[in-house]
Write a protein that holds these residues in place. Structure first.
Motif, mmCIF file in Angstrom:
data_model
loop_
_atom_site.group_PDB
_atom_site.id
_atom_site.type_symbol
_atom_site.label_atom_id
_atom_site.label_comp_id
_atom_site.label_asym_id
_atom_site.label_seq_id
_atom_site.Cartn_x
_atom_site.Cartn_y
_atom_site.Cartn_z
ATOM 1 N N ALA A 108 0.689 -1.141 -0.148
ATOM 2 C CA ALA A 108 -0.057 -0.026 0.129
ATOM 3 C C ALA A 108 1.020 1.434 -0.112
ATOM 4 C CB ALA A 108 -0.829 0.098 1.166
ATOM 5 N N ARG A 109 0.269 2.086 -0.597
ATOM 6 C CA ARG A 109 0.970 3.596 -0.595
ATOM 7 C C ARG A 109 0.455 4.234 0.714
ATOM 8 N NH1 ARG A 109 -0.868 3.060 -5.886
ATOM 9 N NH2 ARG A 109 0.725 3.103 -7.451
ATOM 10 N N GLY A 110 1.617 5.338 1.166
ATOM 11 C CA GLY A 110 1.129 5.935 2.452
ATOM 12 C C GLY A 110 2.030 7.000 2.688
ATOM 13 N N ARG A 111 2.202 7.210 3.935
ATOM 14 C CA ARG A 111 2.991 8.577 4.327
ATOM 15 C C ARG A 111 3.400 8.440 5.892
ATOM 16 N NH1 ARG A 111 4.216 13.175 2.167
ATOM 17 N NH2 ARG A 111 4.473 15.141 3.125
ATOM 18 N N THR A 153 9.630 13.203 7.312
ATOM 19 C CA THR A 153 7.936 13.151 6.813
ATOM 20 C C THR A 153 8.085 12.981 5.323
ATOM 21 O OG1 THR A 153 7.350 14.647 8.593
ATOM 22 C CG2 THR A 153 6.110 14.666 6.540
ATOM 23 N N GLY A 154 7.487 12.107 4.762
ATOM 24 C CA GLY A 154 7.452 11.783 3.374
ATOM 25 C C GLY A 154 6.651 10.744 3.031
ATOM 26 N N ASP A 155 6.497 10.583 1.779
ATOM 27 C CA ASP A 155 5.776 9.369 1.093
ATOM 28 C C ASP A 155 6.417 8.022 1.482
ATOM 29 O OD1 ASP A 155 3.744 11.113 0.167
ATOM 30 O OD2 ASP A 155 4.733 11.257 -1.688
ATOM 31 N N ARG A 162 9.049 1.570 2.813
ATOM 32 C CA ARG A 162 10.090 2.106 2.118
ATOM 33 C C ARG A 162 10.141 3.737 1.986
ATOM 34 N NH1 ARG A 162 12.338 -0.358 -3.470
ATOM 35 N NH2 ARG A 162 13.162 -1.738 -1.957
ATOM 36 N N MET A 163 11.131 4.341 2.506
ATOM 37 C CA MET A 163 11.171 5.777 2.466
ATOM 38 C C MET A 163 12.261 6.161 1.429
ATOM 39 S SD MET A 163 11.350 6.268 6.699
ATOM 40 C CE MET A 163 12.371 5.085 6.852
ATOM 41 N N THR A 164 12.176 7.301 1.073
ATOM 42 C CA THR A 164 12.905 7.751 -0.151
ATOM 43 C C THR A 164 13.602 9.198 0.024
ATOM 44 O OG1 THR A 164 11.246 8.406 -1.541
ATOM 45 C CG2 THR A 164 11.996 6.254 -2.048
ATOM 46 N N PRO A 165 14.170 9.317 1.328
ATOM 47 C CA PRO A 165 14.945 10.585 1.438
ATOM 48 C C PRO A 165 15.783 10.796 0.582
ATOM 49 C CG PRO A 165 15.652 8.942 3.099
ATOM 50 C CD PRO A 165 14.597 8.301 2.107
ATOM 51 N N GLY A 166 15.940 12.021 0.049
ATOM 52 C CA GLY A 166 16.933 12.375 -1.080
ATOM 53 C C GLY A 166 16.949 11.453 -2.337
ATOM 54 N N LEU A 210 3.068 6.500 11.011
ATOM 55 C CA LEU A 210 2.802 5.895 9.611
ATOM 56 C C LEU A 210 1.521 5.729 9.319
ATOM 57 C CD1 LEU A 210 4.418 4.284 7.411
ATOM 58 C CD2 LEU A 210 4.241 2.448 8.714
ATOM 59 N N THR A 211 1.235 6.023 8.002
ATOM 60 C CA THR A 211 -0.254 5.927 7.583
ATOM 61 C C THR A 211 -0.390 5.283 6.310
ATOM 62 O OG1 THR A 211 -0.934 8.018 8.754
ATOM 63 C CG2 THR A 211 -2.321 7.069 7.221
#
Length: 241
Positions: free
Chosen positions: A54-57, A72-74, A98-102, A192-193
């Motif tokens: 699922a997509r989230g934030r 904070t991020g998608d 999975r986060m994608t900082p930078g 986390l959402t």
């Protein structure tokens, strides 16, 4: 010297490749061979084979610079069952995102545990579950643990993934993410959402040993090496990226 055949000729491990040439084999690779074989037989992950993507934030709650550098991020998240037992049968529950900082991937994988942070514990329901990183993360000279708790109430008993899918069709799933320095107490880190189900034909291979933030690494190193080999063997066994 004889070769050990794994699944495909290309995966054979030989002590001697050609006359006068030797190729060393890491112990972690040999220990991870059963993971590749199991993934090849199942045609999917050996562990946590069934899940909902699922997509989230994620939203940071802790003050900037306090603890792990989660921002904070998608995100793309996955709720799963460790063994893949059918229906609502109890199982090890998993939570990954999975986060994608930078624009660099950072994978976090958690599983349901007992109170000691490292002992896996089957869950009988999605409600009242606590997920742990199982291994601490080194960052800026310190050691940090991660855990998460589902704060959305699900009114269905059991551990069926259909419950997760149905909930996401009606609303969000929210988790409280916490961190602890060493053996200290846990404190709030992020929220986390998960909001939108991704079609099941679009899976994602999470690997916290490779995909991490600058300066962050799993500990201890020897166990990280085994996990890295296991994740790679699993991808090779099921021909995944």
């Amino acid at each position: 010297m004889p070769c050990i055949a794994i699944v495909k000729p290309a995966h054979a491990v030989c002590g001697r490749v050609r006359a006068g040439t030797r190729r060393s084999v890491k112990v972690s690779d040999l220990l991870a061979l059963p993971v590749e074989v199991g993934a090849a037989v199942r045609r999917r992950r050996l562990f946590h084979p069934a899940g909902v993507l699922a997509r989230g934030r994620i939203e940071r709650i802790a003050p900037p610079g306090q603890g792990l550098p989660i921002e904070t991020g998608d995100v793309v998240g996955r709720v799963s069952k460790g063994v893949g037992l059918p229906g609502s049968v109890p199982d090890i529950a998993g939570l990954a995102w999975r986060m994608t900082p930078g624009n660099r991937p950072w994978d976090v994988l958690l599983a349901t545990t007992a109170v000691n942070r490292v002992l896996l514990l089957p869950a009988t329901s999605w409600d009242h579950t606590t997920y742990s990183s199982l291994m601490p993360l080194r960052y800026q000279g310190g050691v940090w643990w991660l855990r998460a708790r589902l704060t959305t109430h699900l009114d269905r008993p059991g551990l069926s993934l259909d419950t997760i899918t149905d909930r996401l069709a009606r609303g969000d799933l929210e988790y409280s993410v916490e961190q602890a320095a060493g053996t200290g107490e846990f404190g709030p880190l992020a929220r986390l959402t998960l909001s939108e189900v991704i079609p099941p034909d679009r899976d994602m291979s999470f690997d916290p040993t490779l995909n991490t933030a600058p300066g962050v690494s799993l500990a201890p190193g020897w166990l990280t090496g085994f996990r890295r080999a296991a994740y790679r063997r699993s991808r090779e066994g099921r021909d995944a990226e």
